[in-house]
Design an enzyme around this catalytic site. Structure first.
Site, mmCIF file in Angstrom:
data_model
loop_
_atom_site.group_PDB
_atom_site.id
_atom_site.type_symbol
_atom_site.label_atom_id
_atom_site.label_comp_id
_atom_site.label_asym_id
_atom_site.label_seq_id
_atom_site.Cartn_x
_atom_site.Cartn_y
_atom_site.Cartn_z
ATOM 1 N N ASP A 23 0.883 -1.167 0.000
ATOM 2 C CA ASP A 23 0.000 0.000 0.000
ATOM 3 C C ASP A 23 0.920 1.214 0.000
ATOM 4 O O ASP A 23 1.553 1.521 1.006
ATOM 5 C CB ASP A 23 -0.890 -0.032 1.256
ATOM 6 C CG ASP A 23 -1.713 1.257 1.424
ATOM 7 O OD1 ASP A 23 -1.653 2.139 0.537
ATOM 8 O OD2 ASP A 23 -2.414 1.369 2.451
ATOM 9 N N LYS A 86 2.734 11.347 -3.520
ATOM 10 C CA LYS A 86 1.736 10.615 -4.299
ATOM 11 C C LYS A 86 0.756 11.563 -5.002
ATOM 12 O O LYS A 86 0.255 11.263 -6.078
ATOM 13 C CB LYS A 86 0.982 9.672 -3.366
ATOM 14 C CG LYS A 86 -0.035 8.767 -4.041
ATOM 15 C CD LYS A 86 -0.603 7.798 -3.018
ATOM 16 C CE LYS A 86 -1.723 6.955 -3.563
ATOM 17 N NZ LYS A 86 -2.200 6.004 -2.534
ATOM 18 N N GLU A 185 -7.078 0.521 -4.625
ATOM 19 C CA GLU A 185 -7.133 0.432 -3.163
ATOM 20 C C GLU A 185 -8.480 -0.090 -2.669
ATOM 21 O O GLU A 185 -8.515 -0.982 -1.811
ATOM 22 C CB GLU A 185 -6.815 1.804 -2.552
ATOM 23 C CG GLU A 185 -5.338 2.146 -2.691
ATOM 24 C CD GLU A 185 -5.014 3.625 -2.544
ATOM 25 O OE1 GLU A 185 -5.911 4.391 -2.097
ATOM 26 O OE2 GLU A 185 -3.892 4.017 -2.882
ATOM 27 N N ASP A 209 -12.708 5.762 2.380
ATOM 28 C CA ASP A 209 -11.287 5.813 2.745
ATOM 29 C C ASP A 209 -10.886 7.230 3.149
ATOM 30 O O ASP A 209 -10.718 8.109 2.307
ATOM 31 C CB ASP A 209 -10.449 5.323 1.555
ATOM 32 C CG ASP A 209 -8.941 5.289 1.872
ATOM 33 O OD1 ASP A 209 -8.528 5.834 2.918
ATOM 34 O OD2 ASP A 209 -8.194 4.721 1.061
#
Ligand code: ADP
Ligand code: MG
Length: 612
Positions: A23, A86, A185, A209
């Site tokens: 992850d 990211k 994800e 999330d």
């Protein structure tokens, strides 16, 4: 293939090859594997430490550090410490400039080029930055497992486009990892709960999330082991950091501290995160800061963050709407991300969906655990399953007149393959330009160009003779490979599409809206362009034909044809589809009789010459 003995804690076990699940998070990253004995997914951690590796890179005088050590420099050496890399993956400066003030480090201002981060006098791409994190994860995993780690499954947000997925894959490569698959994800999180592992199962899942700096909601459909992303929504600047900031603001408003406010802001931020975590399980947080007693009750905290959580609920509503679903169509809600530990978050999500969310798997680890399950599937240890996604926008080629010829329509399930044959329109044409576009508009100029290449070395043939087959293949990671092959000669060329720059959710949305808004004019323009292309080709072939068969035509035929050609040429400039079509038909009418006659003549000649 060499067998590798792996050793987790004390156990020893032989396994063909080690594939890890990673992850790669905005705030924290981690690695998980399937435990060889329990066969359950576990996150890797060093003794007496946490499985989470902060996604922070510190560029020191002599070395580069990643993780907890680097995190300590976030405040003390901000200019040399990079976090949230990211968010920059596959983005241009233009994509991120509006939010660049939120980043403490320096971003290079170069309009359409991919973003680079400047540290000292060195420029780093987000791919390189992510590779530093992946390298560290690989190193830690190898240290824990006491075996080399070469293969990985890496997760990305469901909304990541081709460019961002490709960038993630490149980062893996740069870190010395063979990235077997990039998976979403939310898909990974669902797998960690075991959803989708039974072939016959059909379920609709909402994955909520809330991480450190980003919020995503994804609606997935699972059917017979196939995962499909129905919609995604969220905010790339909404997360736990905002909860911390709300607390800091509150404390600053309640107290007067001597000295510089920004220094206090930084000092209080750490206290705020501590308070937030503490209040997940307790009623009142108290501490001393700069000689003052400061406190925060659970009630005060909840009042502060309610408006922030409210925004995530709005995203949930939008995601449902985009998926064409109602709340009660959702079978499962999966909670992901450290910030979902906040009880108010769970309460608000639960009361919105009118259903209790799944929160039994550690929200920090759930994505990595799912990636490990996918890795296990790829290693052949679990029943063969495909994890499917869909293409967010149509993919196609530019054809005559700048038209978009769609090979893979939007929402195609991936992996996907499509092929179509094209030909040349000029005699002896030896090359063919292949331009790949993404988007919903009829004219390529309104879409986004992904790549362009030339198929060269086509042997000389009359126009229309070569058969060029162009195929599109999107693999399970969403990366597009384009292949062009001239079937008669075997001349072939292919490319993997690494788009020049990224595309945000908003871009996709805008492109879809544009296509709807311009649907009517696009259709008209397509009709006109097609008619004009046909007319131009007819003019070319007629002229060629006349030239070649001049002797066999009567004066009347030549005059009539020339006039019809002139009329057609004129209609082309008037941009009137009906007129172009009428004049095309008129020219055809005139040339058809003598074309047939001359054809017969040619066949007769050929027959005479041939011996039977
Ligand atoms: P990402 O997916 O963006 O990398 P994570 O899922 O690791 O992020 O979430 C990190 C966030 O979770 C941080 O803001 C952190 O403060 C928050 N967090 C971690 N534990 C708790 C907790 N017990 N209560 C509230 N927030 C928490
Ligand atoms: Mg995450």
């Amino acid at each position: 293939m060499a067998k590798i003995a792996i050793n987790i804690a004390t156990g020893t076990l032989q396994q063909e090859e080690m594939i890890v699940g990673i992850d790669l998070g905005t705030t924290n990253s981690l690695v998980a594997i399937i435990h060889p004995e329990s066969k359950k997914p576990v996150a890797l951690k060093e003794h007496n430490s946490n499985s989470l590796v902060p996604s922070v890179i510190h560029f020191g005088q002599h070395d580069i550090t990643v993780g907890n050590e680097a995190k300590q420099y976030l405040v003390s050496d901000a200019a040399n410490t990079v976090f949230s890399a990211k968010r920059l993956m596959g983005k241009t400066y233009n994509d991120v400039k509006n939010n660049s003030t939120l980043l403490a480090y320096k971003i290079i201002d170069d309009e359409n080029k991919l973003v680079k981060v400047q540290v000292g006098d060195i420029f780093y791409s987000p791919v390189e930055l992510s590779s530093f994190i992946l390298k560290e994860l690989k190193k830690q995993a190898e240290h824990i497992l006491k075996t080399p780690v070469g293969k990985a499954v890496i997760t990305v947000p469901a909304y990541f486009n081709d460019a961002q997925r490709q960038a993630t894959r490149d980062a893996g490569k740069l870190a010395g990892l063979d990235v077997l698959r990039i998976i979403n994800e939310p898909t990974a999180a669902s797998l960690a709960y075991g959803f989708g592992l039974n072939q016959g199962e059909q379920k609709t899942i909402a994955v909520y999330d809330l991480g450190g700096g980003t919020f995503d909601i994804s609606i997935l459909n699972i059917n017979g082991g196939i995962f499909e992303v129905l919609s995604t929504n969220g905010d790339t600047y909404l997360g736990g950091d905002d909860l911390d900031a709300a607390i800091v603001d509150y404390w600053l408003a309640q107290n007067t501290f001597a000295g510089d406010e920004s220094t206090h802001r930084q000092g209080l931020r750490l206290k705020a995160e501590e308070a937030k975590k503490y209040l997940s399980a307790n009623g009142l947080f108290k501490t001393v800061y700069a000689g003052k007693h400061i406190s925060l009750s659970r009630q005060q905290f909840e009042a502060l963050i309610k408006p922030i959580i409210e925004r995530t609920i709005t995203s949930c509503k939008n995601a449902l709407k985009d998926a064409g679903l109602k709340k009660n169509d959702i079978d499962e809600i999966v909670m992901v991300g450290g910030s979902t530990r906040v009880p108010l978050v769970k309460e608000m999500v639960s009361s919105f969906f009118e259903k209790k969310p799944n929160d039994t798997v550690d929200p920090d680890e759930v994505v990595a655990l799912g990636a490990a399950i996918q890795a296990d599937i790829l290693a052949g240890n679990t029943t063969n399953m495909l994890l499917l996604d869909v293409t967010p926008l149509s993919l196609g080629l530019e054809t005559m007149g700048g038209l978009m010829d769609v090979l893979l329509p939007r929402n195609s399930k991936i992996p996907a393959k499509a092929a179509r044959q094209y030909t040349t329109y000029k005699d002896g044409q030896s090359g063919m330009k292949i331009a790949v576009y993404q988007g919903e508009r009829d004219m390529v100029k309104d879409n986004r160009r992904l790549a362009e290449f030339n198929l060269t070395g086509i042997p000389g043939m009359p126009a229309g003779m070569p058969k060029v087959e162009i195929s599109f293949l999107i693999n399970a990671d969403g990366i597009l490979a384009v292949n062009a092959k001239e079937l008669r000669s075997g001349v072939e060329q292919s490319i993997e599409v690494k788009p020049q720059y990224g595309l945000t959710d908003e871009d996709v949305e805008k492109m879809l809206l544009d296509s709807m808004e311009h649907a009517k004019e696009d259709m008209e323009l397509r009709g006109l362009t097609e008619a004009k292309t046909e007319a131009e080709q007819l003019l070319q072939t007629t002229e060629k034909f006349m030239h070649k068969n001049f002797e066999n035509l009567t004066q009347d035929e030549i005059t009539a044809t020339s006039l019809a050609m002139q009329a057609l040429q004129l209609s082309l400039d008037m941009n009137d589809k009906n007129l172009v079509q009428t004049k095309t038909e008129a020219l055809n009418e005139i040339s058809r009789p003598y074309a047939e006659r001359i054809m017969d003549l040619a066949i007769g000649k050929a027959m005479k010459g041939s011996k039977i």
